[in-house]
Design an enzyme around this catalytic site. Structure first.
Site, mmCIF file in Angstrom:
data_model
loop_
_atom_site.group_PDB
_atom_site.id
_atom_site.type_symbol
_atom_site.label_atom_id
_atom_site.label_comp_id
_atom_site.label_asym_id
_atom_site.label_seq_id
_atom_site.Cartn_x
_atom_site.Cartn_y
_atom_site.Cartn_z
ATOM 1 C CB ALA A 1 -0.853 -0.197 1.339
ATOM 2 N N GLY B 1 0.492 -5.181 1.006
ATOM 3 C CA GLY B 1 -0.366 -4.849 0.084
ATOM 4 C C GLY B 1 -0.313 -5.413 -0.777
ATOM 5 C CD GLU C 1 -2.093 -7.275 3.361
ATOM 6 O OE1 GLU C 1 -2.109 -6.042 2.823
ATOM 7 O OE2 GLU C 1 -2.909 -7.832 4.100
ATOM 8 C CD GLU D 1 1.612 -5.191 5.756
ATOM 9 O OE1 GLU D 1 2.865 -6.498 5.773
ATOM 10 O OE2 GLU D 1 0.695 -5.278 4.913
HETATM 11 N N1 CO8 Z 1 4.180 3.415 -0.679
HETATM 12 C C1 CO8 Z 1 4.880 4.215 -1.416
HETATM 13 N N2 CO8 Z 1 6.054 4.495 -1.739
HETATM 14 C C2 CO8 Z 1 6.974 3.452 -1.557
HETATM 15 C C3 CO8 Z 1 6.614 1.758 -1.232
HETATM 16 C C4 CO8 Z 1 5.420 1.564 -0.947
HETATM 17 N N3 CO8 Z 1 4.650 1.089 0.288
HETATM 18 N N4 CO8 Z 1 7.167 1.363 -1.688
HETATM 19 C C5 CO8 Z 1 8.434 2.095 -2.470
HETATM 20 N N5 CO8 Z 1 8.131 3.349 -2.276
HETATM 21 C C6 CO8 Z 1 8.636 4.233 -3.001
HETATM 22 C C7 CO8 Z 1 10.342 4.606 -2.554
HETATM 23 O O1 CO8 Z 1 9.495 5.857 -1.612
HETATM 24 C C8 CO8 Z 1 11.083 5.125 -3.623
HETATM 25 O O2 CO8 Z 1 10.406 6.694 -3.742
HETATM 26 P P1 CO8 Z 1 11.635 8.036 -4.624
HETATM 27 O O3 CO8 Z 1 12.135 7.271 -5.241
HETATM 28 O O4 CO8 Z 1 10.364 8.817 -4.158
HETATM 29 O O5 CO8 Z 1 12.003 7.680 -3.004
HETATM 30 C C9 CO8 Z 1 10.564 4.524 -4.922
HETATM 31 O O6 CO8 Z 1 9.428 4.125 -4.765
HETATM 32 C C10 CO8 Z 1 11.563 3.534 -5.189
HETATM 33 O O7 CO8 Z 1 12.021 2.692 -3.967
HETATM 34 P P2 CO8 Z 1 13.687 2.206 -3.561
HETATM 35 O O8 CO8 Z 1 14.453 4.025 -3.315
HETATM 36 O O9 CO8 Z 1 12.914 2.063 -1.582
HETATM 37 O O10 CO8 Z 1 14.017 1.304 -4.036
HETATM 38 P P3 CO8 Z 1 14.981 -0.144 -3.618
HETATM 39 O O11 CO8 Z 1 15.263 -1.070 -4.394
HETATM 40 O O12 CO8 Z 1 15.938 0.212 -3.008
HETATM 41 O O13 CO8 Z 1 14.075 -0.920 -2.359
HETATM 42 C C11 CO8 Z 1 12.037 -1.932 -1.018
HETATM 43 C C12 CO8 Z 1 12.821 -2.015 -2.658
HETATM 44 C C13 CO8 Z 1 12.988 -2.855 -0.121
HETATM 45 C C14 CO8 Z 1 10.466 -2.466 -2.045
HETATM 46 C C15 CO8 Z 1 11.905 -0.358 -0.403
HETATM 47 O O14 CO8 Z 1 11.027 0.005 -1.389
HETATM 48 C C16 CO8 Z 1 10.335 -0.894 1.013
HETATM 49 O O15 CO8 Z 1 10.858 -1.673 1.585
HETATM 50 N N6 CO8 Z 1 8.952 -0.392 0.142
HETATM 51 C C17 CO8 Z 1 8.396 -0.537 1.487
HETATM 52 C C18 CO8 Z 1 7.841 -1.587 1.491
HETATM 53 C C19 CO8 Z 1 6.878 -2.072 2.931
HETATM 54 O O16 CO8 Z 1 6.939 -1.950 3.563
HETATM 55 N N7 CO8 Z 1 5.266 -2.750 2.310
HETATM 56 C C20 CO8 Z 1 4.152 -2.217 3.101
HETATM 57 C C21 CO8 Z 1 3.868 -1.076 3.620
HETATM 58 S S1 CO8 Z 1 2.250 -1.414 3.981
HETATM 59 C C22 CO8 Z 1 0.803 -2.061 3.214
HETATM 60 O O17 CO8 Z 1 0.994 -2.646 2.946
HETATM 61 C C23 CO8 Z 1 -0.212 -2.149 4.390
HETATM 62 C C24 CO8 Z 1 -1.002 -2.687 3.551
HETATM 63 C C25 CO8 Z 1 -2.241 -2.713 4.019
HETATM 64 C C26 CO8 Z 1 -3.230 -2.915 2.886
HETATM 65 C C27 CO8 Z 1 -4.046 -2.847 3.260
HETATM 66 C C28 CO8 Z 1 -5.578 -3.188 2.125
HETATM 67 C C29 CO8 Z 1 -6.263 -2.923 2.489
#
Ligand code: CO8
Length: 261
Positions: free
Chosen positions: A69, A112, A115, A135
């Site tokens: 998400a 998400g 999911e 998360e």
């Molecule tokens: N949300 C918003 N932006 C994101 C997300 C995200 N989940 N993941 C990556 N991005 C963005 C980064 O902020 C970055 O943006 P910018 O260039 O503007 O800084 C861009 O994507 C590229 O990401 P990275 O530079 O971090 O790329 P890396 O290759 O270094 O890392 C990762 C990749 C490991 C995947 C890293 O991006 C990461 O850890 N992302 C977050 C993963 C995460 O925590 N996901 C869970 C989110 S919480 C969630 O999903 C709640 C679920 C509830 C859903 C309920 C639905 C009903």
């Protein structure tokens, strides 16, 4: 079809009867923001209502299926606004789709994103796929099935480990733990899913929908209720022309012609 900004939609397969939806927000690793989910809901509904489409594929790009998400969109939300605003309710559209949906996961399927893949009916993974529920690392817990569907798919121990630590599993472990049904090289997996979609689309759409409903009931009902429901749906197939056609075609050694009636 209307223009979409964050997804790409096309018809694929030799008969054009498989709908392909590609999440297309690469700069954010396909983070599932409100607009993307709303476009996805509309595209799924259009394919679901389209008689020419027999199966739907949902995929991302080679780096990410979806990294979760949209965290930046969630930062300033509070309980009242998430509850009153029905936050993320749109996501149920995916699991409400009546036609089979195949997720093709390359790269990250996190939070998400994992999911979303699990809301689909079948998951194929590319060799570089990773699944995780991180998360916990950002002070929350899964909100769309990460603690529920994942536990049913891979069992309690692995699900607990993934949910409590954010530890990811790779494609191989996803296969051995039953989260995905096949793993293929990254550049082949979409085509393999299209072949699978074509195979499903060649069946009777009516009976396919009934069959999907029967399998899904295994997640909702006790075994006794589920067996009863399955038997009733089985009886119901005898009210269709396609059941008669399928059995007649077998006996006459010819291919069936489905009419979805
Ligand atoms: N949300 C918003 N932006 C994101 C997300 C995200 N989940 N993941 C990556 N991005 C963005 C980064 O902020 C970055 O943006 P910018 O260039 O503007 O800084 C861009 O994507 C590229 O990401 P990275 O530079 O971090 O790329 P890396 O290759 O270094 O890392 C990762 C990749 C490991 C995947 C890293 O991006 C990461 O850890 N992302 C977050 C993963 C995460 O925590 N996901 C869970 C989110 S919480 C969630 O999903 C709640 C679920 C509830 C859903 C309920 C639905 C009903």
């Amino acid at each position: 079809a209307k223009a979409h900004e964050m997804i790409h939609v096309e018809r694929v397969g030799l008969n054009g009867n498989v709908g392909l939806i590609k999440l297309n927000r690469p700069k954010a690793l396909n983070a599932l923001c409100g607009q993307l989910m709303s476009e996805l809901r509309v595209a799924l509904r259009e394919f679901d209502d389209d008689d020419k489409i027999g199966a739907i594929i949902l995929t991302g790009n080679e780096k990410a299926f979806a990294a979760g998400a949209d965290i930046k969109e969630m930062i300033n939300k509070d309980f009242a606004s998430t509850y009153s605003g029905r936050f993320l309710e749109e996501w149920t559209a995916v699991s409400d789709t009546r036609k089979p949906v195949i997720a093709v996961v390359n790269g990250y399927a996190l939070g998400g994103g994992c999911e979303l893949a699990m809301m689909c009916d079948i998951i194929y993974a590319g060799e570089n796929a990773f699944f995780g529920q991180p998360e916990i690392n950002i002070g929350t817990i899964p909100g769309a099935g990460g603690s529920q569907r994942l536990t049913r798919a891979v069992g309690k121990s692995l699900s607990m480990e993934m949910n409590l630590t954010g530890n990811r599993i790779d494609a191989k472990q996803a296969l051995t733990s039953g989260l995905v049904s096949k793993v293929y090289p990254t550049d082949e997996v979409v085509n393999k899913a299209i072949e699978l979609g074509e195979k499903i689309a060649a069946q009777s759409p009516l009976i396919v929908a009934m069959c999907k409903e029967a399998v899904n009931s295994a997640y909702e009902m006790t075994l006794r209720e589920g067996l009863h429901f399955e038997r009733r749906l089985f009886h119901n197939t005898f009210a269709t022309k396609d059941r008669k056609e399928g059995m007649s075609a077998f006996a006459e050694k010819r291919k069936p012609t489905w009419t979805s009636s």
